[in-house]
Design a protein around this motif. Structure first.
Motif, PDB file in Angstrom:
ATOM      1  N   LEU A 209      -1.155   2.180   8.464  1.00 56.53           N
ATOM      2  CA  LEU A 209      -2.379   1.540   7.986  1.00 56.53           C
ATOM      3  C   LEU A 209      -2.242   1.118   6.524  1.00 56.53           C
ATOM      4  O   LEU A 209      -2.683   0.033   6.138  1.00 56.53           O
ATOM      5  N   PHE A 210      -1.623   1.974   5.719  1.00 62.27           N
ATOM      6  CA  PHE A 210      -1.391   1.619   4.315  1.00 62.27           C
ATOM      7  C   PHE A 210      -0.436   0.425   4.211  1.00 62.27           C
ATOM      8  O   PHE A 210      -0.620  -0.458   3.361  1.00 62.27           O
ATOM      9  N   SER A 211       0.580   0.398   5.083  1.00 59.19           N
ATOM     10  CA  SER A 211       1.530  -0.718   5.061  1.00 59.19           C
ATOM     11  C   SER A 211       0.839  -2.029   5.421  1.00 59.19           C
ATOM     12  O   SER A 211       1.077  -3.069   4.790  1.00 59.19           O
ATOM     13  N   GLU A 212      -0.034  -1.996   6.432  1.00 55.91           N
ATOM     14  CA  GLU A 212      -0.764  -3.192   6.829  1.00 55.91           C
ATOM     15  C   GLU A 212      -1.701  -3.657   5.719  1.00 55.91           C
ATOM     16  O   GLU A 212      -1.832  -4.858   5.456  1.00 55.91           O
ATOM     17  N   ARG A 213      -2.357  -2.694   5.076  1.00 58.85           N
ATOM     18  CA  ARG A 213      -3.265  -3.053   3.985  1.00 58.85           C
ATOM     19  C   ARG A 213      -2.499  -3.713   2.835  1.00 58.85           C
ATOM     20  O   ARG A 213      -2.954  -4.710   2.258  1.00 58.85           O
TER      21      ARG A 213
END
Length: 227
Positions: A209-213
């Protein structure tokens, strides 16, 4: 031919997102109206009032795995697979099979978190299919999930813990083969082991999720890619 195929697949994904948006919006709105009308009394009856639509939406979400496998959705397979199977297991195996669990407040909390995230996600997806990237919505889609997903995992874990005494009492899904087979499955043990998998998977998904953000909002600009 390629352009027509791309248009057809994009339209199919748009209709899929629209259908999921309608289902989750109905659930979310129904929960809010029932709570405003009946207060805390509505919480114990949440599953019976919206359970059918909730199960239908979660079953449809299995198609998202197929979308990734055939290449029409560019999302990463493993994180999406883990998120979908978590919900399927908790909803169908844990909650749906134990009527005593269905009236617990944790079910209402879990459904609220799921549907809040999904209403935002499917709204974002629908607009993205049309090449529309609305900044506040994009920020919500890739930011709100970071604190809310761990909360939903805690709610899933709590729902599993609450269900354990009922699985122990009723022997649901526990299997004991007769002689000469010395093999048995005590389902509460399976659920306890799954708790470890659930929280281990949470760490992996949060990282994703952090990578996508970062990929969409890391530079402060909306990704200009058009579907």
């Amino acid at each position: 031919i390629f352009t027509f195929h791309s248009f057809t697949m994009n339209m199919y994904l748009f209709l899929y997102d629209l259908m999921q948006f309608c289902g989750h919006s109905w659930i979310f709105t129904n929960m809010i109206i029932r709570f405003m009308t009946f207060g805390k009394e509505s919480l114990a009856d949440t599953f019976h009032s919206i359970g059918f639509v909730m199960r239908l939406c979660q079953l449809l979400s299995v198609l998202e795995i197929l979308h990734i496998l055939i290449g029409i959705d560019k999302s990463r397979l493993l994180p999406r697979f883990l998120q979908i199977t978590e919900r399927i297991i908790v909803l169908f195996v844990v909650i749906n099979s134990q009527e005593e669990v269905q009236g617990k407040y944790v079910v209402c909390v879990l459904f609220f978190l799921w549907n809040l995230l999904d209403v935002i996600r499917y709204t974002y997806n629908m607009l993205a299919r049309m090449g529309i990237y609305y900044l506040p919505l994009t920020w919500l889609n890739f930011s709100l999930c970071i604190p809310l997903y761990p909360l939903s995992v805690l709610a899933k874990g709590f729902a599993i813990c609450v269900s354990l005494p009922y699985f122990e009492s009723f022997g649901t899904y526990s299997i004991e083969l007769p002689f000469p087979f010395t093999f048995s499955i005590y389902f509460p043990y399976v659920l306890k082991m799954y708790l470890l998998v659930l929280f281990a998977g949470m760490c992996f998904i949060i990282q994703n999720l952090f990578s996508e953000r970062t990929a969409h909002l890391g530079t402060g600009n909306i990704k200009n890619k058009r579907s």
